[in-house]
Design a protein around this motif. Sequence first.
Motif, mmCIF file in Angstrom:
data_model
loop_
_atom_site.group_PDB
_atom_site.id
_atom_site.type_symbol
_atom_site.label_atom_id
_atom_site.label_comp_id
_atom_site.label_asym_id
_atom_site.label_seq_id
_atom_site.Cartn_x
_atom_site.Cartn_y
_atom_site.Cartn_z
ATOM 1 N N LYS A 3 0.850 -1.196 0.000
ATOM 2 C CA LYS A 3 0.000 0.000 0.000
ATOM 3 C C LYS A 3 0.880 1.238 0.000
ATOM 4 C CE LYS A 3 -4.612 -0.289 1.812
ATOM 5 N NZ LYS A 3 -5.520 0.023 2.894
ATOM 6 N N GLN A 4 0.498 2.214 -0.806
ATOM 7 C CA GLN A 4 1.254 3.453 -0.941
ATOM 8 C C GLN A 4 0.357 4.636 -0.573
ATOM 9 O OE1 GLN A 4 4.458 3.658 -1.706
ATOM 10 N NE2 GLN A 4 4.722 1.488 -2.169
ATOM 11 N N PRO A 5 0.958 5.765 -0.196
ATOM 12 C CA PRO A 5 0.142 6.967 0.004
ATOM 13 C C PRO A 5 -0.344 7.476 -1.354
ATOM 14 C CG PRO A 5 2.474 7.486 0.240
ATOM 15 C CD PRO A 5 2.369 5.993 0.085
ATOM 16 N N LEU A 6 -1.484 8.137 -1.365
ATOM 17 C CA LEU A 6 -2.008 8.703 -2.602
ATOM 18 C C LEU A 6 -1.330 10.054 -2.833
ATOM 19 C CD1 LEU A 6 -3.885 8.297 -4.988
ATOM 20 C CD2 LEU A 6 -5.676 9.450 -3.697
ATOM 21 N N THR A 7 -0.120 9.962 -3.333
ATOM 22 C CA THR A 7 0.721 11.108 -3.671
ATOM 23 C C THR A 7 1.362 10.810 -5.016
ATOM 24 O OG1 THR A 7 2.699 10.148 -2.660
ATOM 25 C CG2 THR A 7 1.287 11.512 -1.213
ATOM 26 N N PRO A 8 1.945 11.808 -5.668
ATOM 27 C CA PRO A 8 2.640 11.518 -6.928
ATOM 28 C C PRO A 8 3.710 10.434 -6.782
ATOM 29 C CG PRO A 8 2.265 13.870 -6.752
ATOM 30 C CD PRO A 8 1.847 13.258 -5.422
ATOM 31 N N THR A 9 4.493 10.490 -5.708
ATOM 32 C CA THR A 9 5.531 9.477 -5.483
ATOM 33 C C THR A 9 4.910 8.120 -5.197
ATOM 34 O OG1 THR A 9 7.044 11.163 -4.648
ATOM 35 C CG2 THR A 9 7.532 8.871 -4.061
ATOM 36 N N SER A 48 -6.248 9.278 3.516
ATOM 37 C CA SER A 48 -6.717 10.026 4.684
ATOM 38 C C SER A 48 -8.242 9.915 4.697
ATOM 39 C CB SER A 48 -6.293 11.501 4.579
ATOM 40 O OG SER A 48 -7.018 12.139 3.533
ATOM 41 N N THR A 49 -8.838 10.294 5.800
ATOM 42 C CA THR A 49 -10.300 10.272 5.894
ATOM 43 C C THR A 49 -10.918 11.161 4.820
ATOM 44 O OG1 THR A 49 -10.173 9.841 8.263
ATOM 45 C CG2 THR A 49 -12.263 10.691 7.429
ATOM 46 N N LYS A 50 -10.340 12.348 4.598
ATOM 47 C CA LYS A 50 -10.861 13.262 3.577
ATOM 48 C C LYS A 50 -10.740 12.645 2.181
ATOM 49 C CE LYS A 50 -10.531 17.847 5.571
ATOM 50 N NZ LYS A 50 -10.049 19.213 5.375
ATOM 51 N N GLN A 51 -9.617 11.995 1.896
ATOM 52 C CA GLN A 51 -9.432 11.367 0.586
ATOM 53 C C GLN A 51 -10.453 10.243 0.379
ATOM 54 O OE1 GLN A 51 -5.255 10.353 1.024
ATOM 55 N NE2 GLN A 51 -4.693 11.829 -0.573
ATOM 56 N N GLU A 52 -10.664 9.439 1.413
ATOM 57 C CA GLU A 52 -11.616 8.337 1.298
ATOM 58 C C GLU A 52 -13.044 8.859 1.127
ATOM 59 O OE1 GLU A 52 -12.769 4.066 3.313
ATOM 60 O OE2 GLU A 52 -11.005 5.132 4.008
ATOM 61 N N ASP A 56 -15.397 8.188 -2.089
ATOM 62 C CA ASP A 56 -16.736 7.615 -1.919
ATOM 63 C C ASP A 56 -17.820 8.455 -2.596
ATOM 64 O OD1 ASP A 56 -15.805 5.434 -0.463
ATOM 65 O OD2 ASP A 56 -16.222 6.362 1.486
ATOM 66 N N ASP A 57 -17.604 9.762 -2.664
ATOM 67 C CA ASP A 57 -18.603 10.659 -3.246
ATOM 68 C C ASP A 57 -18.544 10.764 -4.774
ATOM 69 O OD1 ASP A 57 -19.699 11.222 -0.777
ATOM 70 O OD2 ASP A 57 -18.574 13.095 -0.499
#
Length: 127
Positions: A3-9, A48-52, A56-57
């Motif tokens: 699992k990776q962070p949702l970032t460009p890298t 993050s919670t905001k990203q999820e 979802d929306d």
Amino acid sequence: MTKQPLTPTGVQDLLTELYGLTPTAIQVEALAIQADFKAWVKANFTLSTKQEDYLDDLAKQTTDYFGSQCSVCFSNKLPIDLIYPAPPTGEYSKWTGTANTMAVKSDGEGKPVATGTLTFEFSYTKP
């Protein structure tokens, strides 16, 4: 895959790992992201919670389109770039868009053969 962070890298690290898999394993991932973009993103990125909540929306028609584009990229080991600037302060609306330079044709077996690059870009607007 890790699992990776949702970032460009994080996107680039995930693609490096994905494209190092066997062709069969890559095809499994291509079909999975096409079938359920949201679930695939949640399974492969730390959000993050905001990203999820934002993911979802997103409307099904939007995520179906994103999943289809990513699937073709995976099958052809094409680059996928993420442009994700820091959000502004205060209230804002977030937009997600894609742009691509992809050219897709079907081969003699009807499989997609593609060239080019897919870019996901987040942008923000103030109310």
